[in-house]
Scaffold this motif. Structure first.
Motif, PDB file in Angstrom:
ATOM      1  N   LEU A  16       0.524  -1.117   0.066  1.00 18.66           N
ATOM      2  CA  LEU A  16       0.132  -0.035   0.034  1.00 18.66           C
ATOM      3  C   LEU A  16       1.007   0.894  -0.021  1.00 18.66           C
ATOM      4  N   ASN A  17       0.601   2.004  -1.246  1.00 16.47           N
ATOM      5  CA  ASN A  17       1.593   3.017  -1.220  1.00 16.47           C
ATOM      6  C   ASN A  17       0.734   4.210  -0.972  1.00 16.47           C
ATOM      7  N   GLU A  18       1.381   4.992   0.504  1.00 20.16           N
ATOM      8  CA  GLU A  18       0.380   6.138   0.511  1.00 20.16           C
ATOM      9  C   GLU A  18       1.672   7.480   0.574  1.00 20.16           C
ATOM     10  N   ASN A  21       3.730   9.338   2.937  1.00 16.99           N
ATOM     11  CA  ASN A  21       3.493   8.535   4.601  1.00 16.99           C
ATOM     12  C   ASN A  21       3.671   7.165   4.647  1.00 16.99           C
ATOM     13  N   GLN A  23       5.353   3.414   2.674  1.00 12.80           N
ATOM     14  CA  GLN A  23       4.292   2.752   2.249  1.00 12.80           C
ATOM     15  C   GLN A  23       3.895   1.476   3.054  1.00 12.80           C
ATOM     16  N   TYR A  24       3.310   0.039   2.585  1.00 15.26           N
ATOM     17  CA  TYR A  24       2.619  -0.413   4.044  1.00 15.26           C
ATOM     18  C   TYR A  24       2.785  -1.780   3.298  1.00 15.26           C
ATOM     19  N   PRO A  52       7.760   6.643   6.161  1.00 15.31           N
ATOM     20  CA  PRO A  52       7.801   7.632   5.832  1.00 15.31           C
ATOM     21  C   PRO A  52       8.122   8.976   5.810  1.00 15.31           C
ATOM     22  N   LEU A  65       0.809   5.801   9.921  1.00  8.05           N
ATOM     23  CA  LEU A  65      -0.456   5.942   9.794  1.00  8.05           C
ATOM     24  C   LEU A  65      -0.997   5.057  10.286  1.00  8.05           C
ATOM     25  N   TYR A  66      -0.691   3.641   9.521  1.00  6.29           N
ATOM     26  CA  TYR A  66      -1.747   2.720  10.597  1.00  6.29           C
ATOM     27  C   TYR A  66      -1.156   1.677  11.474  1.00  6.29           C
ATOM     28  N   VAL A  72      -8.182  -1.178   6.073  1.00  6.36           N
ATOM     29  CA  VAL A  72      -7.873  -0.607   5.198  1.00  6.36           C
ATOM     30  C   VAL A  72      -8.872  -0.229   4.199  1.00  6.36           C
ATOM     31  N   CYS A  74      -8.987   0.997   0.133  1.00  6.10           N
ATOM     32  CA  CYS A  74      -8.032   2.488  -0.983  1.00  6.10           C
ATOM     33  C   CYS A  74      -7.979   2.433  -1.556  1.00  6.10           C
ATOM     34  N   LYS A  78      -3.204   2.729  -5.251  1.00  8.40           N
ATOM     35  CA  LYS A  78      -2.395   2.971  -4.368  1.00  8.40           C
ATOM     36  C   LYS A  78      -1.690   1.825  -4.337  1.00  8.40           C
TER      37      LYS A  78
END
Length: 321
Positions: A16-18, A21, A23-24, A52, A65-66, A72, A74, A78
């Motif tokens: 998951l690319n934020e 902020n 990547q997860y 981040p 973030l998480y 999540v 999204c 992303k």
């Protein structure tokens, strides 16, 4: 990732690319694919993939973030493929993301240092390397007020008393800057032992590296007081290089109280090795005496995280306590 590929990744790990902020790593649990709309995924967060971005102005690291196992929802744009093994716990993933961020910034630092070296060599070739040194110094004028001497920063309009001043200055002797420390009033002693009497209006400069609170504290301590501190450190098996924090309240008082002659308070010091943490409370008293030796009192209270404690002291006379 397009919706057809996303369907084949349900139940698998994805990224998951934020953006700024971080990547997860998440488990893609479900997707929704409405016609003529970007598909939406439901992820369960497993860990952090990249930390981040760091905002240098905030003076603190951002938090992920998480949290672990957070759900999540999204947009599919992303979500990216992830085809590696991921065996870390949530906490371990943050640790390794921080380590990777360290490596990234350290590589940038090494690249910058290489570039700075090239610039320095070019300035040497152009006989202008002295320009680099100007930014690492603060320049002062010597002023006399009410029979006491101060150094005055014209740019910041701040004055610092020379009484008990812990800094090592540089004074100009025959067009060359020479290191010197205050002996008495406007008398300065060079490293070779020669002494010079400065006059009102003479220029001095100070290397900014001396503004480090811990270094200032060490410079301010009289020889026996410094030995008392070092004796305690050595008994605990630690040294100055293990210092990680210094709250120097004495420095704050010295810089903000030009007309004050007596100071007391507590400095808080922290030290750390790979295996242990240590704290030191430095209780101090200072009384500046006109035309006489200053009165000083230093008490160092050491505490290790194992519960080990010890105390060392130094005083020119007994404390008021």
């Amino acid at each position: 990732m397009d919706r057809q590929l996303a369907k084949s990744y349900v139940g698998k790990k994805v990224i998951l690319n934020e953006g700024k902020n971080g990547q997860y790593i998440g488990l893609l649990e479900d997707i929704q694919t409405e016609p003529r709309k970007i598909w939406v995924g439901t992820l369960r967060i497993l860990g952090l993939y990249s930390f981040p971005e760091i905002d240098l102005d905030s003076n603190q690291l951002s938090s992920p973030l998480y949290s672990e196992n957070e759900k999540v929802f999204c947009s599919g744009n992303k979500i990216d493929l992830f085809n590696q093994d991921f065996t870390f716990s949530y906490k371990e993933s943050i640790d390794f993301a921080l380590k990777n961020k360290w490596n990234e910034i350290n590589a940038q630092k090494e690249e910058a240092e290489s570039t700075l070296t090239m610039i320095q060599q070019e300035l040497k070739r152009r006989k202008a390397v002295h320009l680099l040194n100007e930014d690492i110094f603060v320049y002062y004028s010597l002023v006399k007020k009410n029979r006491r001497f101060y150094v005055y920063d014209e740019e910041k309009q701040e004055a610092l008393s020379l009484d008990g001043c812990p800094f090592e200055f540089e004074i100009k002797i025959k067009d060359h800057w020479e290191k010197a420390h205050v002996v008495n009033e406007a008398t300065f002693e060079l490293e070779d032992g020669n002494q010079f009497e400065l006059q009102h209006g003479d220029r001095l400069r100070l290397n900014k590296s001396q503004f480090d609170p811990y270094r200032i504290l060490l410079n301010e301590l009289e020889g026996p007081a410094l030995q008392a501190l070092e004796r305690g450190l050595q008994q605990l098996g630690i040294f100055h290089e293990h210092n990680v924090y210094c709250h120097n309240t004495l420095l704050i008082q010295l810089l903000s109280s030009v007309e004050k002659y007596a100071f007391d308070g507590v400095n808080f010091l922290s030290y750390a090795t790979d295996n242990q943490q240590f704290s030191v409370q430095h209780h101090y008293e200072r009384e500046i005496q006109e035309g006489d030796h200053d009165i000083t009192y230093d008490r160092f209270e050491f505490t290790a995280d194992t519960g080990e404690r010890l105390i060392t002291t130094y005083a020119t006379q007994f404390s008021k306590d």
